[in-house]
Design an enzyme around this catalytic site. Structure first.
Site, PDB file in Angstrom:
ATOM      1  N   ARG A   1       0.825  -0.766  -0.119  1.00 46.94           N
ATOM      2  CA  ARG A   1      -0.268  -0.362   0.100  1.00 46.94           C
ATOM      3  C   ARG A   1       0.523   1.341  -0.392  1.00 46.94           C
ATOM      4  NH1 ARG A   1      -2.368   1.410   4.083  1.00 46.94           N
ATOM      5  NH2 ARG A   1      -1.274  -0.478   5.490  1.00 46.94           N
TER       6      ARG A   1
ATOM      7  N   TYR B   1      -1.472  -4.063  -7.102  1.00 48.04           N
ATOM      8  CA  TYR B   1      -0.256  -5.008  -5.887  1.00 48.04           C
ATOM      9  C   TYR B   1      -1.981  -4.501  -5.317  1.00 48.04           C
ATOM     10  CZ  TYR B   1       0.297  -6.033  -1.371  1.00 48.04           C
ATOM     11  OH  TYR B   1       0.612  -6.711  -0.453  1.00 48.04           O
TER      12      TYR B   1
ATOM     13  N   GLY C   1      -3.876  -4.237  -1.787  1.00 50.58           N
ATOM     14  CA  GLY C   1      -4.939  -3.443  -0.303  1.00 50.58           C
ATOM     15  C   GLY C   1      -5.001  -1.552  -2.068  1.00 50.58           C
TER      16      GLY C   1
ATOM     17  N   LYS D   1      -9.660  -2.300   2.147  1.00 56.54           N
ATOM     18  CA  LYS D   1      -9.360  -1.419   2.952  1.00 56.54           C
ATOM     19  C   LYS D   1      -9.941  -0.277   2.721  1.00 56.54           C
ATOM     20  CE  LYS D   1      -6.374  -3.706   5.088  1.00 56.54           C
ATOM     21  NZ  LYS D   1      -6.357  -3.819   6.438  1.00 56.54           N
TER      22      LYS D   1
ATOM     23  N   HIS E   1     -10.687  -2.559  12.068  1.00 62.59           N
ATOM     24  CA  HIS E   1     -10.032  -3.146  11.700  1.00 62.59           C
ATOM     25  C   HIS E   1      -9.518  -3.766  12.761  1.00 62.59           C
ATOM     26  CE1 HIS E   1      -5.475  -2.870  10.088  1.00 62.59           C
ATOM     27  NE2 HIS E   1      -6.240  -3.987   9.730  1.00 62.59           N
TER      28      HIS E   1
ATOM     29  N   SER F   1       0.111  -3.998  12.624  1.00 60.56           N
ATOM     30  CA  SER F   1       0.767  -4.510  11.521  1.00 60.56           C
ATOM     31  C   SER F   1       2.078  -5.224  12.769  1.00 60.56           C
ATOM     32  CB  SER F   1       1.352  -4.225  10.569  1.00 60.56           C
ATOM     33  OG  SER F   1       2.151  -2.928  10.732  1.00 60.56           O
TER      34      SER F   1
ATOM     35  N   CYS G   1       2.039  -7.611  14.562  1.00 57.11           N
ATOM     36  CA  CYS G   1       1.191  -7.892  15.713  1.00 57.11           C
ATOM     37  C   CYS G   1       1.017  -8.857  15.855  1.00 57.11           C
ATOM     38  CB  CYS G   1       0.785  -7.330  16.472  1.00 57.11           C
ATOM     39  SG  CYS G   1       1.292  -5.682  16.924  1.00 57.11           S
TER      40      CYS G   1
ATOM     41  N   LYS H   1      -1.895 -10.890  13.901  1.00 59.68           N
ATOM     42  CA  LYS H   1      -3.762 -10.417  14.192  1.00 59.68           C
ATOM     43  C   LYS H   1      -4.062 -11.257  13.642  1.00 59.68           C
ATOM     44  CE  LYS H   1      -6.814  -7.137  12.265  1.00 59.68           C
ATOM     45  NZ  LYS H   1      -6.702  -6.484  10.972  1.00 59.68           N
ATOM     46  N   THR H   2      -3.671 -11.874  12.685  1.00 55.26           N
ATOM     47  CA  THR H   2      -4.185 -13.244  12.112  1.00 55.26           C
ATOM     48  C   THR H   2      -4.036 -14.541  12.515  1.00 55.26           C
ATOM     49  OG1 THR H   2      -3.746 -12.445   9.668  1.00 55.26           O
ATOM     50  CG2 THR H   2      -4.280 -14.641   9.905  1.00 55.26           C
ATOM     51  N   ASN H   3      -2.515 -14.912  12.821  1.00 57.15           N
ATOM     52  CA  ASN H   3      -2.772 -15.607  13.766  1.00 57.15           C
ATOM     53  C   ASN H   3      -3.272 -16.110  15.172  1.00 57.15           C
ATOM     54  OD1 ASN H   3       0.128 -15.760  12.443  1.00 57.15           O
ATOM     55  ND2 ASN H   3       1.413 -15.147  13.585  1.00 57.15           N
TER      56      ASN H   3
ATOM     57  N   ASP I   1      -9.361  -9.677   9.433  1.00 57.24           N
ATOM     58  CA  ASP I   1      -9.055  -8.221   9.042  1.00 57.24           C
ATOM     59  C   ASP I   1      -9.991  -7.168   9.508  1.00 57.24           C
ATOM     60  OD1 ASP I   1      -6.478  -6.957   8.471  1.00 57.24           O
ATOM     61  OD2 ASP I   1      -7.696  -6.220   6.506  1.00 57.24           O
TER      62      ASP I   1
ATOM     63  N   ASN J   1       6.575  -8.579   2.005  1.00 56.85           N
ATOM     64  CA  ASN J   1       4.854  -8.334   2.170  1.00 56.85           C
ATOM     65  C   ASN J   1       4.178  -8.962   1.360  1.00 56.85           C
ATOM     66  OD1 ASN J   1       2.849  -6.839   3.052  1.00 56.85           O
ATOM     67  ND2 ASN J   1       2.601  -5.693   1.360  1.00 56.85           N
TER      68      ASN J   1
ATOM     69  N   ARG K   1       2.327 -12.017  -0.488  1.00 51.79           N
ATOM     70  CA  ARG K   1       0.833 -12.350   0.504  1.00 51.79           C
ATOM     71  C   ARG K   1       0.337 -14.002  -0.038  1.00 51.79           C
ATOM     72  NH1 ARG K   1      -1.927  -8.428   3.899  1.00 51.79           N
ATOM     73  NH2 ARG K   1       0.209  -6.758   3.936  1.00 51.79           N
TER      74      ARG K   1
ATOM     75  N   GLY L   1      -0.526 -20.069  21.137  1.00 50.89           N
ATOM     76  CA  GLY L   1      -1.238 -20.338  22.013  1.00 50.89           C
ATOM     77  C   GLY L   1      -1.929 -20.284  23.268  1.00 50.89           C
TER      78      GLY L   1
ATOM     79  N   ASN M   1      -1.489 -17.569  24.318  1.00 53.32           N
ATOM     80  CA  ASN M   1      -2.950 -16.451  24.406  1.00 53.32           C
ATOM     81  C   ASN M   1      -4.059 -16.639  25.337  1.00 53.32           C
ATOM     82  OD1 ASN M   1      -0.888 -14.560  23.302  1.00 53.32           O
ATOM     83  ND2 ASN M   1      -1.295 -14.408  21.615  1.00 53.32           N
TER      84      ASN M   1
HETATM   85  O1  TSX Z   1       1.472 -14.211  16.143  1.00 50.00           O
HETATM   86  C1  TSX Z   1       2.303 -14.208  17.236  1.00 50.00           C
HETATM   87  N1  TSX Z   1       1.719 -14.189  18.417  1.00 50.00           N
HETATM   88  C2  TSX Z   1      -0.323 -13.822  18.501  1.00 50.00           C
HETATM   89  C3  TSX Z   1      -0.431 -15.047  17.842  1.00 50.00           C
HETATM   90  C4  TSX Z   1      -1.954 -16.552  18.376  1.00 50.00           C
HETATM   91  N2  TSX Z   1       3.706 -14.192  17.303  1.00 50.00           N
HETATM   92  C5  TSX Z   1       4.318 -13.618  15.921  1.00 50.00           C
HETATM   93  C6  TSX Z   1       4.717 -12.354  15.003  1.00 50.00           C
HETATM   94  C7  TSX Z   1       4.761 -11.672  14.103  1.00 50.00           C
HETATM   95  C8  TSX Z   1       3.510 -11.322  13.381  1.00 50.00           C
HETATM   96  C9  TSX Z   1       3.832 -13.678  17.811  1.00 50.00           C
HETATM   97  N3  TSX Z   1       5.656 -13.505  18.755  1.00 50.00           N
HETATM   98  C10 TSX Z   1       3.956 -13.919  19.546  1.00 50.00           C
HETATM   99  C11 TSX Z   1       2.329 -13.874  19.232  1.00 50.00           C
HETATM  100  O2  TSX Z   1       1.599 -13.874  20.358  1.00 50.00           O
HETATM  101  N4  TSX Z   1       4.470 -13.697  20.704  1.00 50.00           N
HETATM  102  C12 TSX Z   1       5.932 -13.522  19.459  1.00 50.00           C
HETATM  103  C13 TSX Z   1       6.774 -13.054  20.686  1.00 50.00           C
HETATM  104  C14 TSX Z   1       7.675 -14.439  20.258  1.00 50.00           C
HETATM  105  C15 TSX Z   1       8.315 -15.375  19.944  1.00 50.00           C
HETATM  106  C16 TSX Z   1       9.205 -16.458  19.493  1.00 50.00           C
HETATM  107  C17 TSX Z   1       8.198 -17.101  20.784  1.00 50.00           C
HETATM  108  C18 TSX Z   1       7.767 -16.991  22.081  1.00 50.00           C
HETATM  109  C19 TSX Z   1       7.316 -15.176  21.607  1.00 50.00           C
HETATM  110  N5  TSX Z   1       9.008 -18.371  21.257  1.00 50.00           N
HETATM  111  C20 TSX Z   1       9.947 -19.183  20.727  1.00 50.00           C
HETATM  112  O3  TSX Z   1      10.679 -19.219  19.321  1.00 50.00           O
HETATM  113  C21 TSX Z   1      10.603 -20.378  21.326  1.00 50.00           C
HETATM  114 MN    MN Z   2      -5.485  -5.513   7.855  1.00 45.62          MN
END
Ligand code: TSX
Ligand code: MN
Length: 583
Positions: A69, A196, A198, A205, A225, A247, A249, A251-253, A274, A364, A366, A493, A495
């Site tokens: 973007r 591209y 976005g 968006k 968002h 971005s 952090c 979010k999709t995970n 998203d 970036n 996708r 997990g 979390n």
């Molecule tokens: O997505 C992440 N989450 C949310 C998951 C549901 N990430 C990846 C961020 C990049 C996009 C994370 N990275 C998270 C997290 O909760 N925490 C971290 C930081 C982290 C990275 C590695 C380990 C622990 C914390 N441990 C090992 O690698 C063993």
């Molecule tokens: Mn987004």
């Protein structure tokens, strides 16, 4: 396909401007889509991937200068400059239309214009809205097919109603003439000189956030968002939360989190990863729908370990953009496997080996994957009314300041927590690493009007008399580091442990400790059973350091100062109260 006169008149106008050789209405049929895929493969626009391993999947490479973007070329064109606010680029609508018409003029000569009707939201939902995108890119048509409900279904939904008018022309993909322009007062989006994601999938968006946030402001709802997930506990009780993150952090995970089996029989279901459109329901709660039909996710870092469900979703009927092509006709990106392949073709189409010293996939790059492919997609994904929210979660990547989780004192304080969201930059973004970037509600690049008015709209929503049962508002930080720089929380997990505390707070089941920034968990209320985490680390993870927070204040004040006297009183009061609590 439609007798809607507003559609037909607008189409004639846009045809006269762009002068395509042909106009093709997209009906959404598999036969038509197949023909378009075949045409794109024949021209090299798409590469067909291994049909056994990745059935129905394709790879697309964008121009080297067209990979993300472009915020500095994204405009909100309202009549009055103040209505776009200090965080958006602005130009007067008449001036912008005139400038862009020169770029669009004859730009589709020798090309085909595709008319792409689409719905944002489930079909026949009272919350859904229709857009029509005119584009000269087959890649856009095929992506819109995954990301939206596209074709005749949208025209049927539209009837003789109003729609968002979207015009996209690839032109020469000239970065100097690239513009992504929203006209919120006209329900219009014009995008040119990009191909591209976005910038060109205008339902996402541009419509579902920038235009829709303005619609929500005018009509009393919210376009955010945010991911939406459902969590069922071992007793079978199901609750939904929405969460906004800047971005990088994950979010999709989080949207597709896999509960650790050791915690018991929990289930996480994804409603969206998203965008959330949120309204007050008849029961006095906030209800959210995901306006999208697919995931446009960042590929690098996505693996069986970080996001099994997202990876599964990409195994059929998916379009990959700017990832690496392996010798067996499958794809690869950094972080997919521990060991890189010995050889592949990189995102630029060049030979690549681990010795190349470059990235095989663009950072970036996708995947565009249908939501229905996701193993944990919610059974409420198509629910016309959406899902009721128990909690709203804001988040950020902060090494020191924010504790693992805290709850706001009340609605207005929660809005303040969202408005002061910030994240430290990672190596994935351009620029210096570890710099604090303010990103209110993760909406900084996506708010289609003055962000100060957006804060006021948030405050007003919380005090509407119909909203008798608002969600509670929380803040999380998975990224706190110890003095050696190690992450203190295992994340991913685990979390779920934090989500459980949040939902227990919503049910009034657990107590909390009051701090100057909000309520934090008492150590004994956060389930850390089975985690390799000592008491000192846990204390540190939940600690609120007054000195660190006092040091946050100047940055917050400076950020708010740009809004002048348009900053809501309700926000200023929260800032003053925080400052007083930190004394
Ligand atoms: O997505 C992440 N989450 C949310 C998951 C549901 N990430 C990846 C961020 C990049 C996009 C994370 N990275 C998270 C997290 O909760 N925490 C971290 C930081 C982290 C990275 C590695 C380990 C622990 C914390 N441990 C090992 O690698 C063993
Ligand atoms: Mn987004």
């Amino acid at each position: 396909m439609t007798s809607n006169q507003k559609v037909l008149t607008w189409l004639e106008e846009m045809k006269a401007l762009t002068q395509p050789d042909n106009v093709v209405w997209i009906d959404g049929s598999e036969a038509q889509l197949d023909a378009l895929r075949a045409e794109a493969v024949s021209t090299g626009e798409l590469i067909k991937l291994n049909e056994e391993k990745l059935p129905g999947c394709y790879l697309h490479r964008t121009a080297e200068n067209d990979v993300a973007r472009v915020e500095d070329r994204t405009f909100i064109c309202t009549t009055k400059k103040e209505d776009a606010g200090p965080t958006n680029n602005w130009m007067a609508p008449a001036e912008m239309y005139a400038m862009l018409k020169e770029i669009y003029n004859g730009s589709m000569k020798g090309r085909t214009m595709y008319v792409v009707p689409y719905i944002m939201g489930p079909a026949s939902s009272p919350f859904s809205k229709v857009g029509i995108e005119l584009t000269d890119s087959i890649y856009v048509v095929l992506n819109m097919n995954i990301m939206t409900r596209m074709g005749q279904i949208a025209l049927d939904e539209l009837g003789d109603g109003d729609f968002v008018k979207c015009l996209h022309a690839k032109c020469d993909v000239d970065p100097e003439k690239r513009y992504i322009v929203q006209f919120p007062e006209d329900n219009t989006i014009w995008s040119c000189n990009s191909a591209y994601g976005g910038n060109v999938l205008l339902g996402k968006k541009c419509f579902a956030l920038r235009i829709a946030s303005y619609m929500g402001y005018k009509e009393g709802w919210m376009a955010e968002h945010m991911l939406i997930l459902g969590l069922t506990n071992p007793k079978g009780e199901k609750k939904y939360v929405a969460a906004a993150f800047p971005s990088a952090c994950g979010k999709t995970n989080l949207a597709m989190l896999i509960p650790p089996a050791s915690l018991g029989d929990y289930k996480v279901e994804t409603v969206g990863d998203d965008i959330a459109w949120i309204r007050i329901g008849e029961d006095g709660r906030l209800w959210a729908i995901n306006p999208e039909a697919g995931f446009f996710g960042v590929a690098p870092g996505t693996s069986e370990k970080t996001n099994f469900n997202a990876l599964e979703a990409t195994k059929k009927n998916t379009i990959f953009t700017n990832v690496a092509l392996q010798d067996d006709g499958t794809v690869w990106w950094e972080g997919l496997t521990k060991e890189p392949p010995a050889h592949c073709i990189d995102w630029l189409g060049k030979e690549w080996t681990p010795e190349s010293g470059t990235k095989a996939a663009h950072p970036n790059s996708r995947f565009t994957a249908p939501a229905v492919n996701c193993p944990c997609i919610s059974d409420q994904f198509e629910a016309p009314k959406g899902v009721p929210l128990s909690a709203i979660i804001f988040g950020g990547r902060r090494a020191k300041s924010a504790p693992l989780v805290y709850q706001s004192f009340d609605w207005n304080h929660g809005v303040f927590v969202g408005a002061t969201m910030a994240s430290e930059t990672t190596a994935a973004a351009a620029g210096a690493v570890g710099v604090v970037r303010r990103d209110p509600m993760a909406m900084r690049p996506f708010c289609g009007y003055n962000m100060a008015d957006y804060f006021q709209h948030w405050i007003d929503m919380g005090h509407k008399s119909e909203l008798t049962n608002p969600p509670k508002i929380f803040h999380v930080n998975w990224f706190r580091r110890d003095d050696e720089g190690n992450f203190m929380w295992p994340g991913f997990g685990d979390n779920l442990r934090v989500l459980n505390w949040i939902l227990d707070r919503c049910d009034g089941k657990v107590d909390a400790a009051e701090t100057p920034i909000g309520y934090v968990p008492k150590k004994e209320d956060l389930n850390v059973e089975g985690l390799d985490i000592d008491d000192k680390t846990l204390t540190e993870l939940l600690a609120v350091d007054k000195d660190v927070w006092r040091a946050e204040l100047p940055g917050i004040k400076e950020y708010f100062a740009q809004f002048g006297d348009r900053l809501p009183k309700g926000i200023q009061e929260q800032l003053d109260a925080l400052e007083a609590r930190l004394k």
